[in-house]
Scaffold this active site. Structure first.
Site, PDB file in Angstrom:
ATOM      1  N   SER A  66       0.839  -1.203   0.000  1.00  0.00           N
ATOM      2  CA  SER A  66       0.000   0.000   0.000  1.00  0.00           C
ATOM      3  C   SER A  66       0.866   1.242   0.000  1.00  0.00           C
ATOM      4  CB  SER A  66      -0.860  -0.026   1.268  1.00  0.00           C
ATOM      5  OG  SER A  66      -1.423   1.241   1.512  1.00  0.00           O
ATOM      6  N   TYR A 126      -0.592  -0.333  10.985  1.00  0.00           N
ATOM      7  CA  TYR A 126      -0.955  -0.968   9.711  1.00  0.00           C
ATOM      8  C   TYR A 126       0.144  -0.742   8.670  1.00  0.00           C
ATOM      9  CZ  TYR A 126      -3.078  -1.180   5.061  1.00  0.00           C
ATOM     10  OH  TYR A 126      -3.306  -1.426   3.739  1.00  0.00           O
ATOM     11  N   LYS A 133       2.902  -3.474   6.683  1.00  0.00           N
ATOM     12  CA  LYS A 133       3.142  -3.617   5.236  1.00  0.00           C
ATOM     13  C   LYS A 133       4.635  -3.458   4.933  1.00  0.00           C
ATOM     14  CE  LYS A 133      -0.952  -4.441   3.558  1.00  0.00           C
ATOM     15  NZ  LYS A 133      -1.231  -5.754   2.963  1.00  0.00           N
TER      16      LYS A 133
END
Ligand code: UD1
Length: 348
Positions: free
Chosen positions: A124, A148, A152
């Site tokens: 992302s 989050y 990633k």
């Protein structure tokens, strides 16, 4: 190729499965239904006109993962499974580190043991945090600002290290900007779970009448209309990039023009064009032919004013360009949202 698709009944995974099937690959799908439903499996098969092989599996179950990868005779892995909400990750980082990182360690450990050497990872633009320069290129600093985002970045790092240690292993991380839209068939799309966090899913629930009004988080940013600007990209364009990425990984043709020495690379997937919240709202009004009430409220903490991609590396490495425009994204999203609203009305 026989391709393992983790998170196959999720939003991006389901669209990628349809594109893989359309390109002639076999899909071996896994999901644990923690954020999706079994019906999506049938919807994928209807949209593609082909069957998939499916296993219900939680990737935190290392033995289960090892067993599947030891028997499935896979050529490649597309790894989508994971949680994706910034706010939830701040409140519950352990959930994010186990579901996003532990699960990935299990998966890639089993891939290494079973010599499954072709990997595409669902990453992302959140790995860039609040980028200092625009557009965002792959050389922009990796500086995630949420648990989050850090999960990633950690998994990207794991893949890079694995590719370095295992000369035959090759992996591409695809960094999505803001995927919206749905398959044009209306059969698959993003199924909302509770109150939507993201802009377009929320707008669509105002359009269906499920919610009264959209809150626009701030109109005093330094942007043309004062609202935040993002790079929205059709989920079908994103899905198609995965098929191209998979083929590039298998041929080992990526990275000749950039710093790939170990078989790992990362590519931005965006249109290269930013749209403001009010522009998206207007496009949704056009697509839905509904008024869609909105009110301006305070800024949402953590939002950057403007983020959009430089997608030229994906074009040069994969021959990929986003093709579908904002109105098509909103029209397809609306088509699916209406189908979901009808199904929910039938159930109740
Ligand atoms: C968010 C995530 C990002 C993730 C991406 C997936 C955050 C901070 N970032 O990005 O990590 O990869 O989703 O698509 O959550 N907005 C409103 N009203 C709303 C909802 C959103 O005005 O009810 C605005 C936001 O302030 C933002 C824009 O719409 O300016 C887009 O928001 P959103 O869809 O949540 O995406 P991002 O925040 O860009």
């Amino acid at each position: 190729m026989r391709v393992l698709v983790t998170g196959v009944t999720g939003y991006i995974g389901s669209h990628a499965a349809v594109e893989l099937l359309g390109a002639g690959h076999d899909v071996i799908g896994v999901d644990d239904f923690s954020a999706s439903t079994i019906e999506t499996r049938q919807a994928i098969e209807r949209a593609a006109g082909r069957k998939i092989e499916f296993h219900e599996l939680d990737l935190r179950d290392g033995k289960g993962v090892e067993c599947l990868l030891g028997h499935a005779e896979l050529d490649a892995i597309l790894h989508f499974a994971g949680r994706k909400f910034v706010g939830e990750s701040v409140a519950n980082p352990i959930r994010y580190y186990t579901r996003n990182v532990t699960a990935s360690v299990n998966l890639f450990a089993a891939a290494e043991r079973n010599a499954i050497n072709n990997v595409v990872f669902s990453s992302s633009c959140t790995v860039y945090g609040n980028p200092a320069k625009l557009p965002v290129t792959e050389q922009s600093q990796i500086a995630p600002v949420s648990p989050y985002g850090r999960t990633k970045a950690v998994v990207e790092g794991l893949l890079q290290d694995l590719c370095h240690a295992q000369p035959k292993m090759r992996a591409l991380a695809l960094r999505y900007f803001n995927p919206i839209g749905a398959h044009p068939s209306g059969l698959i799309g993003e199924i909302p779970w509770g109150t939507p966090n993201n802009l377009v899913p929320y707008v669509m629930e105002v359009a269906t009448g499920e919610r009264a009004v959209l809150s626009v988080f701030g109109d005093d940013y330094n942007t043309p209309d004062g609202t935040c600007v993002r790079d929205y990209v059709h989920v079908v364009d994103i899905a198609k990039a995965h098929v191209l990425a998979l083929e590039a990984v298998r041929r080992n043709t990526f990275g000749n023009r950039f710093e790939n020495r170990d078989g790992f690379g990362a590519l931005n997937l965006g249109t290269g064009h930013g749209s403001s919240v009010l522009e998206v709202l207007d496009a949704c009004r056009t697509a839905t032919q509904r008024p869609i009430a909105h009110q301006v409220v305070a800024r949402r903490p953590g939002d950057a004013a403007v983020i959009y991609a430089d997608p030229t590396r994906a074009a040069s490495e994969l021959g990929w360009r986003a093709e579908l425009d904002l109105i098509t994204m909103c029209t397809d999203h609306w088509n699916f949202a209406q189908n979901i609203a009808e199904q929910q009305a039938d159930v109740s």
